[in-house]
Every structure is written in C-alpha cells, then in structure tokens.
Design a protein around this motif. Structure first.
Motif, mmCIF file in Angstrom:
data_model
loop_
_atom_site.group_PDB
_atom_site.id
_atom_site.type_symbol
_atom_site.label_atom_id
_atom_site.label_comp_id
_atom_site.label_asym_id
_atom_site.label_seq_id
_atom_site.Cartn_x
_atom_site.Cartn_y
_atom_site.Cartn_z
ATOM 1 N N GLU A 1 8.025 -10.470 -15.865
ATOM 2 C CA GLU A 1 6.662 -10.410 -15.323
ATOM 3 C C GLU A 1 5.974 -9.118 -15.764
ATOM 4 O OE1 GLU A 1 4.577 -11.401 -11.073
ATOM 5 O OE2 GLU A 1 6.221 -9.957 -11.057
ATOM 6 N N GLN A 2 6.691 -8.009 -15.714
ATOM 7 C CA GLN A 2 6.110 -6.738 -16.141
ATOM 8 C C GLN A 2 5.812 -6.751 -17.638
ATOM 9 O OE1 GLN A 2 8.865 -3.689 -14.952
ATOM 10 N NE2 GLN A 2 8.647 -4.128 -12.751
ATOM 11 N N ALA A 3 6.732 -7.318 -18.419
ATOM 12 C CA ALA A 3 6.546 -7.341 -19.876
ATOM 13 C C ALA A 3 5.369 -8.213 -20.281
ATOM 14 C CB ALA A 3 7.822 -7.831 -20.554
ATOM 15 N N ALA A 4 5.031 -9.207 -19.455
ATOM 16 C CA ALA A 4 3.959 -10.146 -19.800
ATOM 17 C C ALA A 4 2.576 -9.634 -19.437
ATOM 18 C CB ALA A 4 4.217 -11.485 -19.099
ATOM 19 N N GLU A 5 2.480 -8.494 -18.781
ATOM 20 C CA GLU A 5 1.168 -7.977 -18.393
ATOM 21 C C GLU A 5 0.305 -7.750 -19.641
ATOM 22 O OE1 GLU A 5 1.639 -4.510 -16.021
ATOM 23 O OE2 GLU A 5 2.587 -5.564 -14.339
ATOM 24 N N GLY A 6 -0.946 -8.194 -19.545
ATOM 25 C CA GLY A 6 -1.877 -8.035 -20.650
ATOM 26 C C GLY A 6 -1.755 -9.098 -21.720
ATOM 27 N N ARG A 7 -0.896 -10.089 -21.487
ATOM 28 C CA ARG A 7 -0.700 -11.165 -22.443
ATOM 29 C C ARG A 7 -0.823 -12.506 -21.721
ATOM 30 N NH1 ARG A 7 1.494 -6.607 -23.498
ATOM 31 N NH2 ARG A 7 2.027 -5.895 -25.608
ATOM 32 N N SER A 8 -1.228 -13.532 -22.434
ATOM 33 C CA SER A 8 -1.401 -14.860 -21.837
ATOM 34 C C SER A 8 -0.077 -15.613 -21.933
ATOM 35 C CB SER A 8 -2.513 -15.626 -22.552
ATOM 36 O OG SER A 8 -2.739 -16.864 -21.913
ATOM 37 N N VAL A 9 0.749 -15.429 -20.918
ATOM 38 C CA VAL A 9 2.132 -15.923 -20.954
ATOM 39 C C VAL A 9 2.461 -16.654 -19.658
ATOM 40 C CG1 VAL A 9 4.560 -15.212 -21.019
ATOM 41 C CG2 VAL A 9 2.892 -14.094 -22.512
ATOM 42 N N ASP A 10 3.122 -17.804 -19.771
ATOM 43 C CA ASP A 10 3.757 -18.464 -18.628
ATOM 44 C C ASP A 10 5.118 -17.821 -18.401
ATOM 45 O OD1 ASP A 10 1.904 -20.324 -17.820
ATOM 46 O OD2 ASP A 10 3.068 -22.086 -18.411
ATOM 47 N N VAL A 11 5.370 -17.318 -17.202
ATOM 48 C CA VAL A 11 6.699 -16.825 -16.838
ATOM 49 C C VAL A 11 7.257 -17.787 -15.802
ATOM 50 C CG1 VAL A 11 8.053 -14.953 -15.853
ATOM 51 C CG2 VAL A 11 6.092 -14.431 -17.335
ATOM 52 N N ILE A 12 8.329 -18.473 -16.155
ATOM 53 C CA ILE A 12 8.928 -19.484 -15.284
ATOM 54 C C ILE A 12 10.246 -18.969 -14.740
ATOM 55 C CG2 ILE A 12 9.914 -21.799 -15.186
ATOM 56 C CD1 ILE A 12 7.937 -22.663 -17.292
ATOM 57 N N ASP A 13 10.341 -18.895 -13.418
ATOM 58 C CA ASP A 13 11.579 -18.546 -12.716
ATOM 59 C C ASP A 13 12.275 -19.860 -12.361
ATOM 60 O OD1 ASP A 13 13.601 -17.738 -11.023
ATOM 61 O OD2 ASP A 13 12.284 -16.727 -9.575
#
Length: 694
Positions: free
Chosen positions: A591-603
């Motif tokens: 979640e932290q790594a995806a900041e500023g990027r248009s990314v789906d993070v699925i848990d």
C-alpha cells in the motif's frame, strides 16, 4: 502409582468364563481366519486386494478386547492389523472385504487402503479413523480420552462418565513420537486411556530389541508414574481374557491410564508380500506352536462345547465369508467423478466429528463490520474473539504451550485461563505432535479445539498429524471430520532467524482439507477467526508476528457476530495500471509503495481458498500483475497465482506476470540482513515502476 508388570502369570487363576461369550469369541476368530485365507489364496492372487495384512496370532486377544468395549461412547484407534477388533465391534464382513477391494461404500468408498479403517458405530463403540503412519493413532486416542473427561465433568454429559478410549499398537510403534507423547498426555492428565500393545517381537523384520531395551515395553515402564501396567500372554484364552478384563475395568472405573502388553505370534509375514526370510525355521515353528486358535479349541472343547459344535461354528463363519464375498464383489468401483468430493464440507453433514454433527447451530452471522470503540491491535482483537466464542460456546477449548497463566508468548491468551478455567484454557506438554493429535481426538469427539503452535517452524513435528487431519473427511468418504482452528504466529518481527521467522504458508495450502487464513489487520482477524470457530472444516490461522501490534493493522472491533467468509479478497487501493496481489505483512508495504500510482492492491486474506475471481477481474482491467509475498520465491504460493493469471488472463496481459519475494534462503537474524532479504517498500515501488514502463 505404577504397578510393576506381571511377567509370570502362574498366579492368574480367576476364571473369566462367566463374563466372556466364548461362543461369540470362537465365531469371530474363525471369521477373521476365513477372511485372511480368502484374501491370501484368492483375492490377492487375483489382484482384487492390493494390500493385505494377516491378523493370525493377534486375533484372539483383539476379539476379547473388542467385546469388552460395551459403552456407546467408547472409542478405539487401531492400526493395520486390527481387523479382529473391528469384527468384534460389529463391522459387516461385506464392508471388510469391499473395503479391501476398494469398492464403493465401506470405509472409504475406495479412496484409501482397505486396512486403513474407520467405523462410526451406530450401536456401540466407535473405531476412530486410523492413519497409515506408524504411531499416529496414539495422540488422537488421547484426545478422545480428554474429551470424554471434559464432556463428563465440565459439560455434564452423563453418557461419557464410564466411557474409555483405547489405542492399539504393535511393539515397534512404542519407539515413535506419537506413543511417548500420548503416554505423557495420559499420565499427566489422568485420562481414561488404555494402551493395548501387541508384542509379536518384530517391526516388519526389525527385532523388538531395536525398538525398546530388552524388547519389553511393560518392563521398561514399570516405574512410569500414574500408569497401571499389565503384561502377559495373548494366546492363552483364560489369561488373555483376564488381563483384558482387568485392564478395561481399571481404566473404566479408576478413570486413569493403563498399559496392557500381550505377547502374540505374527503367524504370517508383515504383509502378504513379506516372505519372513529374516526368521529361522525354528523361530517360525515356535510361533506356530503358540497359535491361539488351537489353544482356544482346547480351552472350550469339551469343557464348554462339543467337537461338532466347534466345527459348526467354523463352518458358519466360512459361510458368512462366502456371503460377504458375493456381496462385496457385487459392489462397483465408485464413480471416479465423485473422488473430488468431501475434501471440505460441501453441504452434506459428516456422520461423526465436529460440533455441527452434534446439532451445534451458530448465531446469526453479521457480514458487515459494526465498529465499536477505538482502534485495537491484532493481539487484542484475537483475544477478544476467543473470549467471546469461549463465552457463547462451551465446546471451544484453547490450549498449547504457555497459553495458560503466561497468556501465550505473544500475550494473545492473556487472562483467558483465569476467566474460563484450566479445563478450557490449558497448557500442554512440549510436543507439537501431541498438541495437534490430541486436538484431532477432541474434534472427533464433538468439541472445537483451538490448539496454538508458538511459531510456524514449531509446526514441523506435527506435520504428520496435520496432514492426516486434513484428509479425514475425504478418506472416510464423509463419515468423519475433525474441524479445529490451529493458531500459528508466523513471519518476521524486529529481527529474523530460521527458527522463529518462517512463513511457508504454502505447505498448508498444499495439504488437502485445510483452509488457510492470513489476516493482515485486526478487523479481518476477527472475522476470519470467528468464521473458523463456527465452521465445519479444519483451519490454519496465521497470526503474523509483525502485525500483532503494528499501528497500521489496528482497527475498531467489528462486533461479536461479525464473520468474514473465506475466499473473499479485499481491495486495499484501487487503480487502473497494475494489480498487486499480496497478503499478511506485505499488504502494508504494498500500500505504501503504491502511493502516487494508479494501482490495485489486493489483500487475499485467505490462501485456501483464494479469490481467483477478484484477481482475474483486476488483471483483466489493469493488464499487469505483480505478486508480492514474504515467503521464498521457488514454489511459493505466488507461483500458483502467477500460473492461474497466465492461464486464464494471458491475452489480457501487457507485461509478464512478475513476482517479488524473499530469496531462497532462511530468514536472516540481524535486522539489516533480514530487511535486505524481505521485499521492502522501495523494492516494491521499483518493481511497480519497472512493470508500468514495460
């Protein structure tokens, strides 16, 4: 206190003729011999039976034991040479032969070897599902015995007050971890468990002197505290009957463990293929001189019956075997399409085991969280969930090393023993095989055990029991199931090491029959744990050490009836350019790594089952997939996800499916080394940018 083993039985004079149905004994031993003969001379040569183990020599004493298990709550856990006991419990000979031939119905519907039996007896003692491994029968039998005491003394179940548990084993099995673990459990807890040891002097070809010093486990255990010991000859009818009766009555009335060792000859090879070339002709002749069948004849003829009556009993047994053979051979091989059923509960309730089969009905579930109060950490969330389920369900028991007064090495069970007592929250001996094996027996007896394994690596000694537990429903064709919740703290914390920081969740995903939960935060931990505790399947519940008190993982308590179904992933962040699939401690980092990027993070939240639909829907939309996990890369669970994505969404991909994992090394100890090996926020961000630029 322990009683010295009785090795010279000249003093055994009390007759048991008044309380033994010798005619029944004679019929059953003839029945057992006729079954052995049919298999050896016809069914094995015709390749209709692929595994055959003769019980000749062991049969008389086993039958005497089986006829003594008269309480409907009695249970016996045997091994591959225990068929005479099954016949004494009332198993249909047609099921015996049909199971040996792998036909439909019977013990397993053709799924398991015919000698690996089970019997949910509708009118008497139960034969618990045995396993194919040597010594694996002991700790589940101890669990059944402990469940009997709990049900009688805590739940007030009067039907359990006189019932006992019996475990059968050969002399070689006394060298196994399972034997010693069960012995420790039974003697430290004063459990009504009878250890019935059939000593034929050999473990296949290995002499008993290699299994225990002096080849006499009864003699060696003479000073073992809290164990009543009996020993004698299992081929002499009156002596064997006396000893079996004394052993059973001691356990039944004193509610304490006993060990009965009976010497018996193994009159055939270990199995049909065993030629016994390791035995001299003199040894084989001496064994046949101890055949209990002619000794039974001499005991009964002419004192209790005539020669013609004896022969008529044998003829009746052979006729019964002929009838059973015709019925068994008339059974078809099970429909292959059915072989994938009953891995998990699929709507058809098992006959025995777990709380559902005894009428348990869970409170109405709440599928949406109802946040209460301030944010709490995962430790508090798990403890509060256990607390509530202990309060509303008296079948729940929590146990493991240090879970009692100490409250667990991670403080999850702190205060629960004070609140619910040591019969419901209790410490165990230091044996993971014993912890899981006893949980199996408890689950089979209708309880909901919640064993704790302190660290993921510590589960390794219990691997055999874990694997066997997961397959119970499938290999008994839904006759039995053993639902439980095994809590395992896993993963890294402030530092690492190969012993306390292992993940390797994929091992349990690869064990059929287990559901696997990997919550990343307090709310999910509550929902998944409650679903598990109210469910009807065994669950491995991972509690990630780094998230137990992590600020990111804190959430408000979602309510006392909040449940979270397995196989439902959560989208932590939404985006259009890349899908990240992750779980556990890596969710926060992704979640932290995806900041500023248009990314789906699925848990994913659960790995068995896992939410394929959510992942594929996201990848179809973003056209890129990155899988991040803490476990090593080679054969990690990320490989399974990558394979599914490549197979089902290949035409949707604009970049190769990628994985970011630990290298193929154990977890290093020093924090700098550990963090170098773990996927870091910077590592994940760099991988995101690399894929976005592909």
């Amino acid at each position: 206190m322990a009683q010295a083993p009785t090795l010279d039985h000249a003093e055994v004079v009390r007759s048991t003729d008044n309380n033994v149905d010798w005619e029944r004994v004679a019929y059953l031993i003839h029945l057992s011999r006729a079954l052995d003969e049919l298999e050896e001379t016809v069914l094995v040569p015709e390749k209709k039976v692929l595994y055959q183990f003769s019980a000749r020599g062991h049969d008389l004493a086993q039958i005497l034991l089986g006829l003594r298990l008269s309480d409907p709550r009695d249970a016996a856990c045997g091994y591959y040479r225990s068929r005479p006991l099954l016949l004494a419990l009332g198993v249909d000979p047609a099921d015996v032969l049909g199971s040996s031939m792998g036909r439909a119905g019977g013990y397993s519907d053709g799924r398991d070897i015919g000698v690996v039996f089970n019997y949910p007896n509708p009118s008497g003692a139960t034969a618990l599902p045995m396993c194919g491994g040597v010594g694996t029968q002991y700790t589940p039998a101890a669990g059944w015995a402990q469940a009997l005491e709990y049900r009688a003394n805590t739940l007030g179940d009067v039907e359990c007050r006189d019932a006992i548990s019996v475990v059968l084993g050969g002399d070689a099995s006394v060298a196994t971890n399972g034997f010693w673990s069960a012995l420790t459990i039974a003697t430290t807890q004063d459990l009504p468990l009878l250890f019935y040891i059939e000593d034929n002097g050999y473990g296949i070809s290995v002499p008993g002197t290699f299994q225990t010093p002096g080849a006499n486990i009864a003699s060696n255990l003479a000073s073992f505290a809290n164990l009543h010991i009996l020993s004698g000859d299992g081929t002499k009818p009156d002596e064997a009957a006396t000893l079996v009766d004394e052993a059973v009555q001691y356990v039944r009335t004193q509610r304490k463990p006993a060990l009965l060792r009976l010497t018996v000859p193994r009159l055939q090879g270990h199995s049909f293929q065993d030629t016994q070339g390791y035995k001299s002709a003199n040894v084989i002749e001496a064994e046949w001189q101890r055949d209990p069948l002619p000794r039974l004849h001499d005991h009964l003829v002419p004192a209790a019956m005539s020669e013609s009556q004896w022969k008529a009993i044998g003829e009746r047994a052979r006729e019964a075997v002929d009838v059973a053979r015709n019925e068994a051979e008339g059974r078809q091989v099970s429909d292959p399409a059915r072989v994938t059923t009953h891995v998990f509960y699929d709507g058809e309730l098992q006959q025995r085991g777990g709380q559902w089969s005894e009428g348990y009905s869970a409170p109405a579930p709440v599928l949406e969280p109802r946040p209460e109060g301030t944010r709490i950490n995962m430790v508090t969330a798990i403890r509060r969930t256990l607390d509530h389920e202990l309060a509303v369900n008296d079948r729940v028991l929590v146990f493991g090393e240090d879970v009692g007064p100490k409250g667990g090495v991670h403080a999850v069970t702190l205060g629960l023993q004070d609140k619910y007592g040591s019969d419901r929250v209790f410490d165990t001996s230091l044996s993971e095989e014993g912890i899981i094996g006893r949980a199996v027996g408890m689950a089979l007896a209708g309880l909901m055990p919640v064993p704790e394994i302190q660290f993921r690596k510590y589960a390794d000694p219990a691997t055999e029991q874990i694997n066997d537990c997961g397959t119970i429903r499938w290999r008994t064709h839904n006759r039995f199931a053993a639902p439980m919740v095994v809590r395992i703290p896993g993963g890294f914390f402030k530092c690492g090491d190969p012993w306390h920081s292992q993940t390797n969740e994929v091992q349990f995903v690869h064990a059929p029959g287990w559901k696997v939960a990997v919550p990343s935060n307090a709310e999910d931990a509550v929902g998944l744990l409650r679903t598990s505790l109210r469910g009807n399947d065994p669950v491995i519940f991972f509690e990630h050490r780094a998230m137990l008190d992590a600020a990111w993982a804190r959430r408000p308590y979602p309510g006392d009836d909040y449940v979270l179904p397995f196989g439902k992933a959560r989208t932590v962040r939404s985006g259009n350019d890349l899908t990240i699939v992750t779980w556990g401690a890596m969710v926060e980092r992704c979640e932290q790594a995806a900041e500023g990027r248009s990314v789906d993070v699925i848990d994913l939240r659960t790995l068995m089952p896992w939410d394929r639909e959510a992942v594929l829907e996201s990848v179809t939309r973003t056209h890129r997939c990155l899988i991040v996990h803490e476990d090593i890369g080679t054969a990690g669970f990320g490989a399974e996800i990558a394979a599914v994505v490549a197979d089902a969404a290949f035409m949707e991909l604009d970049a190769p499916v990628s994985r970011l994992t630990m290298p193929d090394i154990p977890s290093p100890h020093h924090p700098r080394l550990m963090e170098y090996a773990l996927p870091s926020v910077d590592d994940i961000r760099a991988k995101i940018d690399d894929l976005l630029g592909f």
